[in-house]
Every structure is written in structure tokens, then in C-alpha cells.
Design an enzyme around this catalytic site. Structure first.
Site, PDB file in Angstrom:
ATOM      1  N   HIS A  15       0.973  -0.985   0.105  1.00  0.00           N
ATOM      2  CA  HIS A  15       0.151  -0.037   0.030  1.00  0.00           C
ATOM      3  C   HIS A  15       1.051   1.384  -0.260  1.00  0.00           C
ATOM      4  O   HIS A  15       2.075   1.228   0.516  1.00  0.00           O
ATOM      5  CB  HIS A  15      -1.011   0.112   1.244  1.00  0.00           C
ATOM      6  N   HIS A  40       4.065   6.929   3.786  1.00  0.00           N
ATOM      7  CA  HIS A  40       4.654   5.849   3.672  1.00  0.00           C
ATOM      8  C   HIS A  40       4.221   4.952   2.637  1.00  0.00           C
ATOM      9  O   HIS A  40       3.099   4.976   2.170  1.00  0.00           O
ATOM     10  CB  HIS A  40       5.114   4.939   4.869  1.00  0.00           C
ATOM     11  N   GLU A  53       7.626   0.902   5.038  1.00  0.00           N
ATOM     12  CA  GLU A  53       7.194  -0.098   5.935  1.00  0.00           C
ATOM     13  C   GLU A  53       7.409  -1.417   5.340  1.00  0.00           C
ATOM     14  O   GLU A  53       7.257  -1.461   4.006  1.00  0.00           O
ATOM     15  CB  GLU A  53       5.608   0.165   6.127  1.00  0.00           C
TER      16      GLU A  53
HETATM   17 CO    CO Z   1       1.223   1.216   6.304  1.00  0.00          CO
END
Ligand code: CO
Length: 134
Positions: free
Chosen positions: A7, A79, A130
Site C-alpha cells: 500500500h 509511507h 514499511e
Molecule cells: Co502502512
């Protein structure tokens, strides 16, 4: 080593108008807001064919994204999340290359119930990254 882009997370000042933008203007499949109290965020998931966009808004007093929103009142990209098969191996490999893992360096259970870590943005070309074990 990294797999798919899981994502892209965008911090938004107003979830209702952000949801409307993605649903009505972009014509995307947009979820209702989901409160994740333990993570201090409310998330709206935008499902694309090949990945997701997560619209994040602070929830509660000590939200980890409040300072980002204070510094970026219009919102902005927060992020990227890359999938990895073995997060321990990924951490070892990346720290060998000089990247720093935020916090105590060990994986935590993330917003999707899977182990995650965040890498220092200064080590990721100014991008908070991440890693999520899938
Ligand atoms: Co995330």
C-alpha cells in the site's frame, strides 16, 4: 527480496472529503472508515487492481501521525509498504546495508495483523518505508 507494493499511505486532514475524492472523482472502490485505536489512526482503504491506498487520519491523543499532519496541514504521502516473505531475514539484510529500523528494531503487529517494521526515512531516499511480512 521485496515483493509487491502492499500500500501507499496518505495522511489526510478530512477523511470524508478524501473518501469522496477517491470514490467520486477517481472512481475507486473505497471502504468505510475503520478505527484502529491501538495504532492511533482511522483508515479508509482504497482498493486498486494491483495495490491499495490507505487514507490515514489521526485517532486519539497520541496518534503517531498527528505531528505529520501538523507539519503538513493539507495532508501528504506518509509511507510506502513493501511486502517481504521473511521479515527477520529482510531486517538482517537491510541492516547489513546500513539501513536503520525505527523503534527497538523488532517487528510489531501492524494495521493488517501482520508483522511490520518501519525503516528510517533518511536511509530510504527521504521516504518512510514499511515492510510487512505476508
Ligand atoms: Co502502512
Amino acid at each position: 527480496m521485496i515483493g509487491n507494493l502492499n500500500h501507499v499511505a496518505i495522511v489526510v486532514p478530512d477523511l470524508t472529503s478524501a473518501s469522496r475524492l477517491y470514490r467520486e472523482a477517481f472512481g475507486a472502490d473505497v471502504s468505510p472508515p475503520v478505527d484502529l485505536a491501538e495504532h492511533g489512526v482511522t483508515i479508509v482503504f482504497v482498493q486498486l487492481c494491483n495495490t491499495k491506498i490507505e487514507l490515514l487520519h489521526p485517532l486519539g491523543e497520541n496518534s503517531p501521525i498527528q505531528r505529520f499532519l501538523d507539519n503538513n496541514p493539507d495532508g501528504g504521502m506518509h509511507h510506502l509498504c513493501y511486502e517481504v516473505e521473511e521479515i527477520g531475514f529482510a531486517i538482517q539484510k537491510l541492516t547489513e546495508h546500513g539501513l536503520r529500523v525505527l523503534g527497538d528494531g523488532t517487528p510489531k503487529i501492524g494495521a493488517h495483523g501482520k508483522p511490520v517494521v518501519f525503516l528510517h526515512p533518511k536511509d530510504g531516499i527521504g521516504t518512510l518505508i514499511e515492510l510487512e511480512q505476508v
